[in-house]
Design a protein around this motif. Sequence first.
Motif, PDB file in Angstrom:
ATOM      1  N   GLY A   1       8.019  -3.977  -0.688  1.00 32.40           N
ATOM      2  CA  GLY A   1       7.218  -2.812  -1.047  1.00 32.40           C
ATOM      3  C   GLY A   1       5.745  -2.952  -0.717  1.00 32.40           C
TER       4      GLY A   1
ATOM      5  N   ASN B   1       0.362  -5.912 -10.838  1.00 36.51           N
ATOM      6  CA  ASN B   1      -0.536  -6.316  -9.759  1.00 36.51           C
ATOM      7  C   ASN B   1      -1.681  -5.330  -9.520  1.00 36.51           C
ATOM      8  OD1 ASN B   1      -0.511  -8.805  -8.382  1.00 36.51           O
ATOM      9  ND2 ASN B   1       1.519  -8.396  -7.571  1.00 36.51           N
ATOM     10  N   PRO B   2      -1.407  -4.036  -9.318  1.00 39.19           N
ATOM     11  CA  PRO B   2      -2.517  -3.104  -9.083  1.00 39.19           C
ATOM     12  C   PRO B   2      -3.497  -3.038 -10.252  1.00 39.19           C
ATOM     13  CG  PRO B   2      -0.422  -2.115  -8.446  1.00 39.19           C
ATOM     14  CD  PRO B   2      -0.100  -3.371  -9.180  1.00 39.19           C
TER      15      PRO B   2
ATOM     16  N   SER C   1      -0.918   2.783 -13.376  1.00 46.70           N
ATOM     17  CA  SER C   1       0.131   2.001 -12.704  1.00 46.70           C
ATOM     18  C   SER C   1       1.501   2.312 -13.286  1.00 46.70           C
ATOM     19  CB  SER C   1      -0.169   0.502 -12.831  1.00 46.70           C
ATOM     20  OG  SER C   1      -1.380   0.167 -12.195  1.00 46.70           O
TER      21      SER C   1
ATOM     22  N   CYS D   1       7.966  -9.475  -0.561  1.00 48.52           N
ATOM     23  CA  CYS D   1       8.107  -8.171  -1.208  1.00 48.52           C
ATOM     24  C   CYS D   1       8.315  -7.081  -0.164  1.00 48.52           C
ATOM     25  CB  CYS D   1       6.875  -7.871  -2.047  1.00 48.52           C
ATOM     26  SG  CYS D   1       6.898  -6.232  -2.808  1.00 48.52           S
TER      27      CYS D   1
ATOM     28  N   THR E   1      -2.494   0.603  -5.088  1.00 48.07           N
ATOM     29  CA  THR E   1      -3.683  -0.185  -5.402  1.00 48.07           C
ATOM     30  C   THR E   1      -4.943   0.454  -4.830  1.00 48.07           C
ATOM     31  OG1 THR E   1      -2.341  -2.200  -5.395  1.00 48.07           O
ATOM     32  CG2 THR E   1      -4.728  -2.472  -5.234  1.00 48.07           C
TER      33      THR E   1
ATOM     34  N   PHE F   1       1.833 -10.208  -1.530  1.00 47.49           N
ATOM     35  CA  PHE F   1       3.236  -9.796  -1.533  1.00 47.49           C
ATOM     36  C   PHE F   1       4.163 -10.890  -1.003  1.00 47.49           C
ATOM     37  CE2 PHE F   1       0.621  -5.986  -1.016  1.00 47.49           C
ATOM     38  CZ  PHE F   1       1.061  -5.222  -2.063  1.00 47.49           C
TER      39      PHE F   1
ATOM     40  N   SER G   1       5.686  -3.025 -10.127  1.00 49.98           N
ATOM     41  CA  SER G   1       4.636  -2.064  -9.774  1.00 49.98           C
ATOM     42  C   SER G   1       3.482  -1.995 -10.758  1.00 49.98           C
ATOM     43  CB  SER G   1       5.252  -0.658  -9.636  1.00 49.98           C
ATOM     44  OG  SER G   1       6.268  -0.632  -8.660  1.00 49.98           O
TER      45      SER G   1
ATOM     46  N   ILE H   1       4.639   4.894 -11.181  1.00 49.53           N
ATOM     47  CA  ILE H   1       6.008   4.443 -10.901  1.00 49.53           C
ATOM     48  C   ILE H   1       7.018   5.192 -11.754  1.00 49.53           C
ATOM     49  CG2 ILE H   1       5.875   2.501 -12.532  1.00 49.53           C
ATOM     50  CD1 ILE H   1       7.816   2.673  -9.171  1.00 49.53           C
TER      51      ILE H   1
ATOM     52  N   GLY I   1       3.030  -0.617  -2.552  1.00 50.98           N
ATOM     53  CA  GLY I   1       2.135  -1.327  -3.458  1.00 50.98           C
ATOM     54  C   GLY I   1       0.684  -1.248  -3.020  1.00 50.98           C
ATOM     55  N   SER I   2       0.448  -1.314  -1.708  1.00 49.82           N
ATOM     56  CA  SER I   2      -0.916  -1.229  -1.192  1.00 49.82           C
ATOM     57  C   SER I   2      -1.507   0.150  -1.445  1.00 49.82           C
ATOM     58  CB  SER I   2      -0.928  -1.533   0.311  1.00 49.82           C
ATOM     59  OG  SER I   2      -0.483  -2.848   0.569  1.00 49.82           O
TER      60      SER I   2
END
Length: 551
Positions: free
Chosen positions: A486, A346-347, A213, A484, A494, A477, A343, A217, A490-491
């Motif tokens: 993004g 969460n993932p 992660s 959010c 993940t 999100f 970023s 980013i 983000g999806s």
Amino acid sequence: MKNNTSLISSPLLTLPWVATRFGATLMNFIHLTTAIFVILGFLVFIVQFWSQIHKKSSRQIPLPPGPAPWPIVGSIPELFQKKPVFRWILGLMKEMNTEIACFRFGDVHVIPVTCPEIAREFLKKQDAMFMSRPITMGSEYPSRKFLSTNFSPSGDQWKKMRRVVTSELISPDRVRWLLGKRTKEADNLVRYVHNQCISDAIVNVRVAVRQYSGNVIWKMMFNKRYFGEGGKDEGAGVKEEEYMDAVFTVLSLLYSFCVSDYMPCLRRFDLNGHEKIMKEAIKIVNKYHDPIIDERIRERREGKKKEVEDLLDVLISVEYSNGKPLLSTEEIKAQAAELIYASVDNPSNAIEWALAEMINQPEILQKATEEIDRVVGKERLVQESDIMQLNYVKACAREAFRLHPIVPFNVPHVSSADTTVAGYFIPKGSHILLSRIGLGRNSKVWVDPLKFNPERHLKDPSVNVDLHEPDLRFISFSTGRRGCPGVALGSIITFMLLARLLQGFSWEVPHGESMIKLNESRSDLFLHKPLIAHAKPRLPMHVYPTHKNNY
């Protein structure tokens, strides 16, 4: 002679008397001043207490239910006594059998919500009323005094930065442009885990997912994977570990029920000790960010770098119509950092939990890997273009977001005026907290809510599964004006993280154990102990990346 002695000694003889008189006068002054302050304080207490009583008596619509607050300070004492605060709040709401409550901290009404219907009333029906953010210590430092998008109160600065983010940084075209960088890091993830398998077959999944992660980013933002030389196993080095620890410390203190957020006059005392910790963490983050950003800005202004290779170049190159830079150096630094903060957690959290749950339910793990084998096969690694067809894998990630959110509450929303929601009075300036736990585990919405069950998201086979939940039955999100921007990026991050781990390796509990213990940490929502699992390659050897990419 006698008279002379008398003349010389008489002033000395009066010194004790003068000192005594001066001391008495000084003490009287101190006592008088103290009395005045006590009287003034008592009067302020009476005025505020009467004001609260008057407001309550003159208001026909009641506040949401909650604990009886102390005069003036409200429930501030509980912020010290009830640790962690989020468990006290949610526990009390459960005892009171309410899905909306009111906790007064100082003069601030904090309104937690666990009901999707009420949550939609806040962020859909009255979205414009609740689009602002609170001014807090925790959000001030990472946003460099509220210059970035997510932490800024509503206003011109927020609108400006929101336009930059949505149109320049994470637009669909920009997300496609960054595909190559994300693919490199997905390859690096597989190679890193494969190296662990070769050495001892035991993998610290938390390290692997957080490393991915962070790397993905960093690659998109700075076009590099490491701040230093990295680790010998192609994982994180000392600098990367220091940096990631600091990032997660910042995230833990963003909205942490700090006393000074509700009584700013007490901020200088740092009663929770949060500000000292935040300053140290931000100092570390800036130590790694600032030299890169300063050097890149200098290169572009001197004409030494003209091509746009990463998101930092995009931030620097955005201009007004007259050709002048749209963003200041501080705004660039604030927004770059915010994208990274948004970023990394969460993932990594969702997939660590997902894999732990799936190892304990081998039938789910098998079904997910069979789907990948059917869609992708075993002769190549899964790519982002395959994700659309991997509905079961995506359902596993979605279920992890529902059941195991990264934080107890969403980022607070602030009411811009007095209003009414769900039949309750919501005063201007209230902080609205949607409970990620309460929404995602709400037994009125979800059948058997504490069970990890991806099938619940696959009732309609014609619907493409994604992470976004606009009806706020859980929060991934968020939604509305402050949702959010993004979601797509983000999806993808993940889904690719989970898909690569499932495709590349067979996962089991470590030898000598029967199952993974799925206990939450007491102080947060992470898995109590980092997930340690036994991994074994499941693809032909030639499929695994074997060379180190250029960073």
